[in-house]
Design a protein around this motif. Structure first.
Motif, PDB file in Angstrom:
ATOM      1  N   ALA A 226       0.832  -1.210   0.000  1.00 27.37           N
ATOM      2  CA  ALA A 226       0.000   0.000   0.000  1.00 27.37           C
ATOM      3  C   ALA A 226       0.864   1.257   0.000  1.00 27.37           C
ATOM      4  O   ALA A 226       0.551   2.239  -0.690  1.00 27.37           O
ATOM      5  N   GLN A 227       1.952   1.224   0.780  1.00 25.39           N
ATOM      6  CA  GLN A 227       2.845   2.385   0.808  1.00 25.39           C
ATOM      7  C   GLN A 227       3.505   2.602  -0.548  1.00 25.39           C
ATOM      8  O   GLN A 227       3.600   3.723  -1.045  1.00 25.39           O
ATOM      9  N   ARG A 228       3.947   1.505  -1.143  1.00 25.41           N
ATOM     10  CA  ARG A 228       4.605   1.604  -2.452  1.00 25.41           C
ATOM     11  C   ARG A 228       3.648   2.152  -3.508  1.00 25.41           C
ATOM     12  O   ARG A 228       4.000   3.009  -4.330  1.00 25.41           O
ATOM     13  N   GLU A 229       2.422   1.676  -3.495  1.00 23.97           N
ATOM     14  CA  GLU A 229       1.441   2.153  -4.473  1.00 23.97           C
ATOM     15  C   GLU A 229       1.154   3.640  -4.294  1.00 23.97           C
ATOM     16  O   GLU A 229       0.970   4.369  -5.270  1.00 23.97           O
ATOM     17  N   LYS A 230       1.132   4.097  -3.044  1.00 25.97           N
ATOM     18  CA  LYS A 230       0.868   5.511  -2.811  1.00 25.97           C
ATOM     19  C   LYS A 230       2.027   6.369  -3.294  1.00 25.97           C
ATOM     20  O   LYS A 230       1.819   7.432  -3.910  1.00 25.97           O
ATOM     21  N   VAL A 231       3.262   5.930  -3.030  1.00 25.03           N
ATOM     22  CA  VAL A 231       4.425   6.668  -3.532  1.00 25.03           C
ATOM     23  C   VAL A 231       4.417   6.714  -5.053  1.00 25.03           C
ATOM     24  O   VAL A 231       4.618   7.769  -5.668  1.00 25.03           O
ATOM     25  N   ASP A 232       4.163   5.566  -5.681  1.00 23.83           N
ATOM     26  CA  ASP A 232       4.123   5.515  -7.140  1.00 23.83           C
ATOM     27  C   ASP A 232       3.040   6.433  -7.697  1.00 23.83           C
ATOM     28  O   ASP A 232       3.241   7.095  -8.725  1.00 23.83           O
ATOM     29  N   ALA A 233       1.896   6.464  -7.031  1.00 24.28           N
ATOM     30  CA  ALA A 233       0.795   7.307  -7.495  1.00 24.28           C
ATOM     31  C   ALA A 233       1.183   8.781  -7.444  1.00 24.28           C
ATOM     32  O   ALA A 233       0.873   9.557  -8.362  1.00 24.28           O
ATOM     33  N   TYR A 234       1.863   9.172  -6.375  1.00 23.97           N
ATOM     34  CA  TYR A 234       2.311  10.564  -6.275  1.00 23.97           C
ATOM     35  C   TYR A 234       3.260  10.914  -7.422  1.00 23.97           C
ATOM     36  O   TYR A 234       3.138  11.972  -8.049  1.00 23.97           O
ATOM     37  N   PHE A 235       4.203  10.035  -7.695  1.00 24.28           N
ATOM     38  CA  PHE A 235       5.172  10.347  -8.741  1.00 24.28           C
ATOM     39  C   PHE A 235       4.536  10.325 -10.123  1.00 24.28           C
ATOM     40  O   PHE A 235       4.881  11.146 -10.984  1.00 24.28           O
ATOM     41  N   GLY A 236       3.612   9.417 -10.348  1.00 24.08           N
ATOM     42  CA  GLY A 236       2.895   9.436 -11.617  1.00 24.08           C
ATOM     43  C   GLY A 236       2.107  10.720 -11.797  1.00 24.08           C
ATOM     44  O   GLY A 236       2.076  11.300 -12.894  1.00 24.08           O
ATOM     45  N   ASP A 237       1.482  11.179 -10.719  1.00 27.06           N
ATOM     46  CA  ASP A 237       0.713  12.420 -10.775  1.00 27.06           C
ATOM     47  C   ASP A 237       1.625  13.613 -11.031  1.00 27.06           C
ATOM     48  O   ASP A 237       1.315  14.506 -11.838  1.00 27.06           O
ATOM     49  N   MET A 238       2.779  13.643 -10.361  1.00 30.84           N
ATOM     50  CA  MET A 238       3.712  14.754 -10.587  1.00 30.84           C
ATOM     51  C   MET A 238       4.206  14.775 -12.024  1.00 30.84           C
ATOM     52  O   MET A 238       4.282  15.848 -12.649  1.00 30.84           O
ATOM     53  N   LEU A 239       4.529  13.620 -12.569  1.00 36.73           N
ATOM     54  CA  LEU A 239       5.016  13.573 -13.944  1.00 36.73           C
ATOM     55  C   LEU A 239       3.954  14.051 -14.924  1.00 36.73           C
ATOM     56  O   LEU A 239       4.253  14.788 -15.872  1.00 36.73           O
ATOM     57  N   GLU A 240       2.719  13.655 -14.688  1.00 38.20           N
ATOM     58  CA  GLU A 240       1.643  14.090 -15.582  1.00 38.20           C
ATOM     59  C   GLU A 240       1.461  15.602 -15.527  1.00 38.20           C
ATOM     60  O   GLU A 240       1.265  16.261 -16.555  1.00 38.20           O
ATOM     61  N   GLN A 241       1.548  16.161 -14.334  1.00 35.74           N
ATOM     62  CA  GLN A 241       1.348  17.608 -14.204  1.00 35.74           C
ATOM     63  C   GLN A 241       2.576  18.418 -14.625  1.00 35.74           C
ATOM     64  O   GLN A 241       2.441  19.591 -14.994  1.00 35.74           O
ATOM     65  N   LEU A 242       3.758  17.818 -14.584  1.00 36.38           N
ATOM     66  CA  LEU A 242       4.966  18.515 -15.023  1.00 36.38           C
ATOM     67  C   LEU A 242       5.118  18.495 -16.542  1.00 36.38           C
ATOM     68  O   LEU A 242       5.853  19.318 -17.100  1.00 36.38           O
ATOM     69  N   ALA A 243       4.449  17.573 -17.200  1.00 31.30           N
ATOM     70  CA  ALA A 243       4.564  17.500 -18.660  1.00 31.30           C
ATOM     71  C   ALA A 243       4.165  18.806 -19.343  1.00 31.30           C
ATOM     72  O   ALA A 243       4.851  19.243 -20.275  1.00 31.30           O
ATOM     73  N   PRO A 244       3.071  19.481 -18.939  1.00 28.79           N
ATOM     74  CA  PRO A 244       2.755  20.766 -19.563  1.00 28.79           C
ATOM     75  C   PRO A 244       3.848  21.816 -19.379  1.00 28.79           C
ATOM     76  O   PRO A 244       4.033  22.661 -20.252  1.00 28.79           O
ATOM     77  N   VAL A 245       4.560  21.773 -18.264  1.00 30.69           N
ATOM     78  CA  VAL A 245       5.638  22.736 -18.052  1.00 30.69           C
ATOM     79  C   VAL A 245       6.709  22.556 -19.123  1.00 30.69           C
ATOM     80  O   VAL A 245       7.207  23.528 -19.702  1.00 30.69           O
ATOM     81  N   ALA A 246       7.055  21.296 -19.410  1.00 26.97           N
ATOM     82  CA  ALA A 246       8.038  21.035 -20.456  1.00 26.97           C
ATOM     83  C   ALA A 246       7.554  21.529 -21.804  1.00 26.97           C
ATOM     84  O   ALA A 246       8.320  22.101 -22.588  1.00 26.97           O
ATOM     85  N   ALA A 247       6.272  21.317 -22.097  1.00 29.42           N
ATOM     86  CA  ALA A 247       5.728  21.732 -23.393  1.00 29.42           C
ATOM     87  C   ALA A 247       5.613  23.248 -23.492  1.00 29.42           C
ATOM     88  O   ALA A 247       5.944  23.841 -24.524  1.00 29.42           O
ATOM     89  N   ILE A 248       5.150  23.894 -22.441  1.00 27.67           N
ATOM     90  CA  ILE A 248       4.994  25.357 -22.459  1.00 27.67           C
ATOM     91  C   ILE A 248       6.341  26.033 -22.635  1.00 27.67           C
ATOM     92  O   ILE A 248       6.472  27.015 -23.372  1.00 27.67           O
ATOM     93  N   CYS A 249       7.370  25.521 -21.970  1.00 23.87           N
ATOM     94  CA  CYS A 249       8.685  26.156 -21.998  1.00 23.87           C
ATOM     95  C   CYS A 249       9.546  25.696 -23.168  1.00 23.87           C
ATOM     96  O   CYS A 249      10.712  26.088 -23.277  1.00 23.87           O
ATOM     97  N   ASP A 250       8.994  24.866 -24.028  1.00 27.04           N
ATOM     98  CA  ASP A 250       9.696  24.524 -25.262  1.00 27.04           C
ATOM     99  C   ASP A 250       9.826  25.793 -26.098  1.00 27.04           C
ATOM    100  O   ASP A 250       8.824  26.449 -26.407  1.00 27.04           O
TER     101      ASP A 250
END
Length: 442
Positions: A413-437
């Motif tokens: 359960a702990q591992r899944e929660k950590v993974d979920a946080y990182f997946g969420d961060m990556l999804e939300q950081l993707a627009p930053v990469a695209a905007i700043c291209d």
């Protein structure tokens, strides 16, 4: 004084069932090979999701080859995913940019596809823009001459124009087309230029310089601990120094060979105790948590301290590439997910979660520097900041007075929660990469 491994916190009996993380198939090399190239990441299927997030309601394709790539024949069949949608053929050569839309007098709102045909002699970048503000709703990159690519969009009511940027020519804006009705437009983004990115990059370089002062102080303390035979203090000071270095992730490429000396790793099939050229934090970590004597670690401590001080001295002459700033915010978290959450870089201390929390600090610093550019371009910025806070707070629950729960000891359960946080961060950081291209504006 001999070093004893730090005690590891036991897993929660109520949540047992977690398994050690799988190791990635390829190991990073000792000279900084763990850094990924987000330019490559941008041209995968992920790129479509990036721009969808940027434009919120307008779908854009930026990836060469996505959805079947360019078609040489303008009359060829549409991609199966788009065969049920209305199509409009648009020419995007410099002399006929935007020709074809509005010719029938029936521009309309809703989901549709523009079939972009580059009849020019060179590759072209194409943007669907607001001609009054210059904001763009969708883009296609690298459309080869003589080919067609589909631009699927969901249009609201308003005015639009195609902007065509062929290589070695000035940007050309096609005719303005009005889409009637009362359907709201999706958010648009103003292009970011290299000049926009220079001030935050310079400010970030100053921040890095301050971290280097911390790093040199920490490696000096670590060397003093080892020279004096105090391995308990060395383990504490090792972690403090390593976390300072891990917060500087956006600058690693600028460090050159120094990165491998300071924070190198070894291949998965190589015994760290006998790895030639293995130096820096991880080499010392291996010794501190595998019973090595202080005397055997003195050379490594001196090498690390000298490398940190040389890096600090040389930093004044280094220049970071402003075009990479937005990419690095995403890349840091991606690397953390790949190497820290798999325990690939655990050489005995069990502190990968501490490193992951430091990596979030590193990504957050870039976002802070880019905030003036992002505040009116990325509507999800506040949510992203909150997610970084939540993820970091959760990781810190595994810090028990300086002793961190190793990744392999997390419950499922702990591992899944950590993974979920990182997946969420990556999804939300993707627009930053695209905007700043970086995009042309002329």
């Amino acid at each position: 004084m001999s070093a004893e491994p730090e005690p590891e916190p036991a897993a929660d009996p109520a949540e047992e069932g977690g398994a050690p993380p799988e190791m990635p198939p390829a190991a990073p090399g000792p000279s900084g090979g763990r850094r990924l190239n987000l330019r490559d990441w941008r041209v995968t299927a992920t790129a479509a999701a990036v721009v969808v997030a940027v434009t919120a309601g307008v779908v854009a394709i930026t990836a060469t080859g996505h959805h079947g790539g360019d078609r040489a024949d303008p009359a060829a069949s549409a991609t199966p995913a788009y065969t049920g949608l209305p199509h409009t053929a648009i020419d995007v050569s410099p002399s006929t940019c935007g020709k074809g839309w509005g010719a029938n007098g029936k521009p309309h709102t809703g989901t549709q596809v523009f079939d972009l045909h580059n009849s020019g002699a060179s590759a072209t970048e194409v943007y669907l823009t607001d001609p009054k503000t210059g904001k763009f709703y969708a883009e296609v990159e690298g459309l080869a001459p003589g080919t067609v690519r589909e631009m699927p969009v969901e249009l609201g009511s308003g005015t639009y124009a195609f902007e065509c940027q062929q290589e070695d020519t000035d940007s050309v804006t096609g005719p303005t087309v009005t889409v009637p009705g009362n359907v709201p437009q999706g958010p648009a983004s103003r292009p970011v230029t290299v000049h926009d990115l220079i001030p935050p990059t310079l400010d970030y370089q100053k921040w890095i310089r301050a971290r280097m002062t911390e790093l040199s102080a920490d490696t000096g303390r670590l060397k003093k601990d080892i020279d004096g035979g105090d391995l308990a203090a060395a383990r504490r000071d090792w972690l403090a120094g390593h976390l300072v270095y891990e917060r500087m992730g956006a600058a690693y490429d600028t460090f050159g060979d120094a990165d491998g000396v300071i924070n190198g790793t070894v291949q998965l099939d190589v015994d760290p105790a006998h790895a030639a050229g293995f130096t820096g934090f991880h080499a010392i970590e291996y010794g501190l948590w595998h019973g090595r004597s202080a005397a055997s670690l003195r050379g490594q401590a001196a090498t690390l301290d000298n490398a940190a001080r040389k890096l600090q001295k040389d930093w004044a002459t280094q220049q970071m590439d402003p075009a990479n700033m937005g990419l690095r915010a995403h890349e840091i978290i991606e690397n953390s997910e790949q190497f820290e959450l798999t325990a690939r870089t655990d050489y005995g201390s069990g502190t990968n979660l501490a490193t992951a929390a430091a990596n979030i600090d590193g990504s957050r610093e870039i976002l802070d520097e880019l905030a003036p550019l992002l505040k009116d371009r990325d509507p999800g910025l506040a949510r992203l900041q909150a997610t970084l806070d939540d993820a970091q707070a959760y990781l810190r629950t595994f810090d028990k007075g300086g002793t961190w729960t190793p990744v392999g000891k997390l419950t499922r359960a702990q591992r899944e929660k950590v993974d979920a946080y990182f997946g969420d961060m990556l999804e939300q950081l993707a627009p930053v990469a695209a905007i700043c291209d970086v995009r042309r504006t002329t």
